[in-house]
Design a protein around this motif. Structure first.
Motif, PDB file in Angstrom:
ATOM      1  N   GLN A  86       0.856  -1.187   0.000  1.00  0.00           N
ATOM      2  CA  GLN A  86       0.000   0.000   0.000  1.00  0.00           C
ATOM      3  C   GLN A  86       0.890   1.234   0.000  1.00  0.00           C
ATOM      4  O   GLN A  86       1.890   1.286   0.713  1.00  0.00           O
ATOM      5  CB  GLN A  86      -0.950  -0.002   1.198  1.00  0.00           C
ATOM      6  CG  GLN A  86      -0.266  -0.220   2.535  1.00  0.00           C
ATOM      7  CD  GLN A  86      -1.218  -0.496   3.676  1.00  0.00           C
ATOM      8  OE1 GLN A  86      -2.435  -0.530   3.513  1.00  0.00           O
ATOM      9  NE2 GLN A  86      -0.668  -0.681   4.869  1.00  0.00           N
ATOM     10  N   ASN A  94      -4.676  -0.397   1.906  1.00  0.00           N
ATOM     11  CA  ASN A  94      -4.944  -1.827   1.730  1.00  0.00           C
ATOM     12  C   ASN A  94      -5.532  -2.455   2.987  1.00  0.00           C
ATOM     13  O   ASN A  94      -6.461  -3.272   2.915  1.00  0.00           O
ATOM     14  CB  ASN A  94      -3.676  -2.560   1.314  1.00  0.00           C
ATOM     15  CG  ASN A  94      -3.968  -3.874   0.614  1.00  0.00           C
ATOM     16  OD1 ASN A  94      -4.927  -3.996  -0.130  1.00  0.00           O
ATOM     17  ND2 ASN A  94      -3.129  -4.864   0.840  1.00  0.00           N
ATOM     18  N   ARG A 129      -9.536  -6.984  -1.363  1.00  0.00           N
ATOM     19  CA  ARG A 129     -10.004  -5.612  -1.208  1.00  0.00           C
ATOM     20  C   ARG A 129     -11.418  -5.407  -1.719  1.00  0.00           C
ATOM     21  O   ARG A 129     -11.951  -4.324  -1.655  1.00  0.00           O
ATOM     22  CB  ARG A 129      -9.051  -4.671  -1.958  1.00  0.00           C
ATOM     23  CG  ARG A 129      -7.597  -4.876  -1.616  1.00  0.00           C
ATOM     24  CD  ARG A 129      -6.653  -3.947  -2.372  1.00  0.00           C
ATOM     25  NE  ARG A 129      -6.745  -4.023  -3.809  1.00  0.00           N
ATOM     26  CZ  ARG A 129      -6.179  -4.962  -4.565  1.00  0.00           C
ATOM     27  NH1 ARG A 129      -5.507  -5.943  -3.993  1.00  0.00           N
ATOM     28  NH2 ARG A 129      -6.302  -4.946  -5.869  1.00  0.00           N
TER      29      ARG A 129
END
Length: 354
Positions: A70, A129, A274
């Motif tokens: 991320q 994330n 996700r």
């Protein structure tokens, strides 16, 4: 450019790597900061290190791979097909393994990034994330206003889950072993944070729900035991929902009484990724689109929603960020999280870009 790499022995180091090139529908992003994921990202490295200490390291040559999870940065180049979706100079959050680069520059496909709203700092946007995992989890739970979420494990995903539950009009009760995580959760407004060494989250949940139990229980730990699984089942109400996050392997065998998932008729749901698209190579790498008429929430629209919630102050990542390191010290940053999880929560790498 500088790029963070890990090895099959659990080592982390920084190497010089060539600059990335446009590979398709996407952009080159100059990284401002990235955030390590202590669970799913570094959990494997922790296991490799433990195996090496026991003398059980895998045979064969040592392998290495670039690390990514991320990040946040600015677009320096983009493919022509992006049109008005993204422009050079845009500040973007980049989400997911392979896309949220721990490197000075990275190629990011169009569906794995989103513009950062005004007022949201790059560091907070770089926690995307773990925040997306928590948001996708609540969508999998079909969480509703007024419901109670019990969180077992107050790492970054657990912290986001508790805050998101409150932002959606619900309540959260959590538990963890580490005082730092408990104190952080309390500072961010969790209804109750139970020290697992001296308290019982099941008792706390029942006390706050009139003995019924939580509507949803999420297990946000990378390694557990039968006891953790039974605790989760005991905490959830009959016909409630148990959520197993990030590959947690639950063992339900030999469970009896209020720890028996069968007699309580609970739903067990697995959370990995996700949101829709995050495990689809065509969507991730080649920019395939799902019709919004049939798939309202994708990993990208989840990302956009999360960033808006953060920018509006409904979800706060800044209190979760405990340490900052320049990218050249990435090995020390990883060591802190892997070897001393009681001392750190969110660890930021800075790059000086943007």
């Amino acid at each position: 450019m500088k790029q963070v790499v890990s090895t099959s022995r659990g080592e982390v180091y920084v190497r010089d790597a060539p600059l990335p090139r446009l590979e398709g529908s996407g952009a080159i992003v100059q990284t401002i900061c990235s955030v390590f994921g202590a669970g799913s990202e570094l959990g494997g490295l922790r296991r490799h290190r433990e195996a090496a200490r026991r003398g059980e390291a895998a045979a064969g040559p040592v392998t290495e791979r670039p690390m990514s999870y991320q990040s946040c940065g600015r677009i320096t180049e983009r493919s022509d097909d992006l049109g008005d979706a993204f422009a050079v100079g845009d500040l973007v959050a980049c989400a997911g393994s392979g896309f949220g680069h721990h490197a000075e520059f990275g190629y990011v496909p169009r569906n794995t990034m989103a513009r950062v709203p005004d007022g949201l700092s790059p560091e907070e946007a770089a926690t995307n994330n773990v925040g997306l995992t928590a948001l996708h989890m609540l969508r999998r739970a079909r969480f509703q206003a007024g419901e109670v979420l019990a969180v077992i494990g107050l790492g970054l995903v657990g912290q986001f889950a508790a805050q998101l539950a409150a932002a959606l009009g619900g309540r959260a009760v959590g538990t963890d072993l580490y005082p730092l995580r408990l104190e952080t959760a309390r500072a961010c407004g969790i209804e109750a944070a139970v020290d697992a060494r001296s308290g019982d989250v099941v008792d706390e949940v029942r006390r706050r729900t009139g003995g019924v139990g939580a509507d949803h229980v999420c297990v946000c730990v990378t390694a557990g035991s039968k006891e953790v699984t039974r605790q989760a089942v005991r905490a959830v109400r009959p016909s409630g929902v148990l959520l197993l996050v990030g590959g947690y392997a639950a063992d339900f065998t030999d469970a009896a009484g209020d720890a028996n998932p069968h007699t309580k008729e609970i739903d067990v749901r697995f959370v990995y990724g996700r949101g829709p698209g995050s495990r689809d190579p065509d969507w991730n790498l080649r920019g395939a689109a799902y019709p919004a008429r049939f798939q309202r929430w994708t990993a990208q629209s989840n990302l956009e929603a999360l960033l808006r919630l953060q920018a509006a102050g409904h979800v706060r990542a800044a209190p979760l960020l405990t340490h900052r390191f320049p990218v050249a010290q990435a090995a020390a940053a990883a060591d802190l999280l892997i070897e001393h999880p009681d001392q750190a929560l969110g660890v930021v790498l800075t790059y000086g870009g943007g």
